[in-house]
Design an enzyme around this catalytic site. Structure first.
Site, PDB file in Angstrom:
ATOM      1  N   CYS A 106     -13.448  -4.131   0.281  1.00  0.00           N
ATOM      2  CA  CYS A 106     -12.241  -4.001  -0.525  1.00  0.00           C
ATOM      3  C   CYS A 106     -11.370  -5.249  -0.393  1.00  0.00           C
ATOM      4  CB  CYS A 106     -11.458  -2.761  -0.102  1.00  0.00           C
ATOM      5  SG  CYS A 106      -9.960  -2.475  -1.066  1.00  0.00           S
ATOM      6  N   SER A 123       0.816  -1.213   0.000  1.00  0.00           N
ATOM      7  CA  SER A 123       0.000   0.000   0.000  1.00  0.00           C
ATOM      8  C   SER A 123       0.848   1.260   0.000  1.00  0.00           C
ATOM      9  CB  SER A 123      -0.907   0.015   1.231  1.00  0.00           C
ATOM     10  OG  SER A 123      -0.123   0.161   2.407  1.00  0.00           O
ATOM     11  N   GLY A 124       2.146   1.113   0.267  1.00  0.00           N
ATOM     12  CA  GLY A 124       3.008   2.271   0.417  1.00  0.00           C
ATOM     13  C   GLY A 124       3.198   2.669   1.861  1.00  0.00           C
ATOM     14  N   CYS A 126     -10.179   5.323   2.157  1.00  0.00           N
ATOM     15  CA  CYS A 126      -9.292   6.101   1.300  1.00  0.00           C
ATOM     16  C   CYS A 126     -10.025   7.126   0.446  1.00  0.00           C
ATOM     17  CB  CYS A 126      -8.478   5.168   0.409  1.00  0.00           C
ATOM     18  SG  CYS A 126      -9.477   4.090  -0.650  1.00  0.00           S
TER      19      CYS A 126
END
Length: 389
Positions: free
Chosen positions: A128, A36-37, A225
């Site tokens: 998700c 995801s970073g 998000c």
């Protein structure tokens, strides 16, 4: 997208089992890491690469435009993709970015908007995981000839007498089992969660510093998000213009106490922001009626719920999903599991009887089942409505 060379993956038999449970050397074990970073998934990728695994990093671009792009802590926004790529470059493994915006909108965002308009309080992060990360991304991992897919979730995958089991994380403060109840047995067989056994997030950040990752001090991502600044209503109004009709705020006897701008602005258990002060005892939202555009309020005791019907049940227990069983149940991510009885009411349907009534049970939230002893996740479902007790 082409997978790296497989030349190391077909060698002589290995005499032991590696840390991911495969009977071959790490160099012959391909792992796709969902990145995801953030610091968690970055540490997973760096850790597995350091152990000699054949690591491939994959980042999903889920929602990367408009206000969400500028929002700090938005999962998989532009900066996060950049951070994931930097980690891959530093450690030295391939990294791919996949554009999943359309899939994410169709599978998660549209349902989120419709659920709020129907008076529910959805949990899009679960959808998700269920419909994007653990379905489409997992399939991509298989197409890359991976042996497994690893994520940065705080949850444990332990081997039991009948196969892989899902367990709460070692750190209760970081446990994400509530958001992963819909993981199927087939998915669980393919997934790995290397951080689930860590005692605290501090250990994760220490590992990030040890590996020299620039994200070591990066703040944790926000849950949703695509909701800038937590303003759900503005997102829904943008997706469904004109759908949030005003209506009446009434008490449990139907007496009109005030007006509201639309049911999407309210959730079960809400007390603040009702605009009906000066009426004596505090009043809470106890029911949302989108068909009549009414927000029903009442005293705190009216929130007490004992019977919780659930649908779309995903069962991970060893025994068949039938009859009734003693469990502990969690009806919100922020609540601890409580003693309950699980009764099967139909195919993929059940009801939870809480031994002690809970407040704030809301349609659209998840209800997750756990074993009465230990940390095992037995499954869960979606709360369809609430019944008092």
């Amino acid at each position: 997208m082409t997978a790296p060379s497989l030349s190391l993956r077909h060698a002589a038999p290995y005499s032991t089992v590696n840390s991911l449970g495969f009977p071959k050397p790490p160099a012959q074990t391909r792992v796709v890491v969902a990145m995801s970073g953030g610091v968690d998934s970055s540490v997973v990728a760096a850790m597995l690469a350091a152990q000699g695994y054949d690591v491939i990093g994959v980042t999903l671009q889920l929602y990367d435009h408009g206000a969400a792009l500028a929002k700090k802590g938005a999962c998989c926004a532009g900066q996060d993709i950049h951070d994931a790529r930097r980690v891959a470059e530093r450690i030295g493994f391939p990294h791919y970015v996949l554009d999943y915006e359309n899939k994410f909108r169709e599978s998660v965002i549209e349902e989120f908007a419709d659920a709020y308009l129907a008076g529910a309080t959805p949990v899009p992060c679960i959808r998700c995981n269920e419909r994007v990360k653990f379905r489409d991304l997992l399939q991509t991992a298989r197409e890359l000839d991976a042996d497994c897919m690893a994520t940065g979730h705080y949850i444990r995958r332990l081997m039991g007498p009948k196969g892989a089991e899902l367990h709460m994380a070692a750190d209760p403060a970081r446990d994400q089992s509530y958001f992963l109840f819909s993981t199927t047995q087939e998915q669980l067989d393919f997934l790995r969660f290397p951080l689930g056994g860590l005692a605290s997030k501090a250990e994760t950040r220490a590992l990030a510093a040890q590996y020299g990752l620039a994200v070591a001090d990066k703040p944790d991502s926000q849950d949703i998000c695509f909701v800038p600044n937590g303003d759900y209503a503005s997102v829904i109004e943008k997706l469904r213009p004109g759908a949030a009709d005003p209506g009446e705020i009434v008490d449990m006897d139907g007496n009109v106490l005030g007006s509201h701008r639309g049911v999407i602005h309210y959730t079960i258990g809400q007390r603040r922001g009702l605009g009906i002060g000066g009426l004596g005892d505090p009043l809470y939202v106890v029911r949302l009626e989108p068909d009549t555009r009414r927000v029903v309020v009442g005293p705190k005791q009216a929130l007490a719920t004992k019977i919780v019907p659930v649908t779309e049940v995903n069962w991970l227990g060893d025994e068949p999903f039938e009859d009734e069983i003693a469990v502990t149940a969690r009806i919100r991510s922020t609540r601890p599991p409580r003693p309950a009885i699980l009764r099967v009411t139909g195919k993929h349907r059940a009801e939870i009887e809480l031994l002690d009534p809970e407040e704030g049970v809301s349609p659209g939230q998840a209800c997750v089942f756990y074993a009465t002893e230990g940390s095992r996740v037995l499954g869960g479902g979606w709360i369809s409505h609430r019944r008092g007790g």
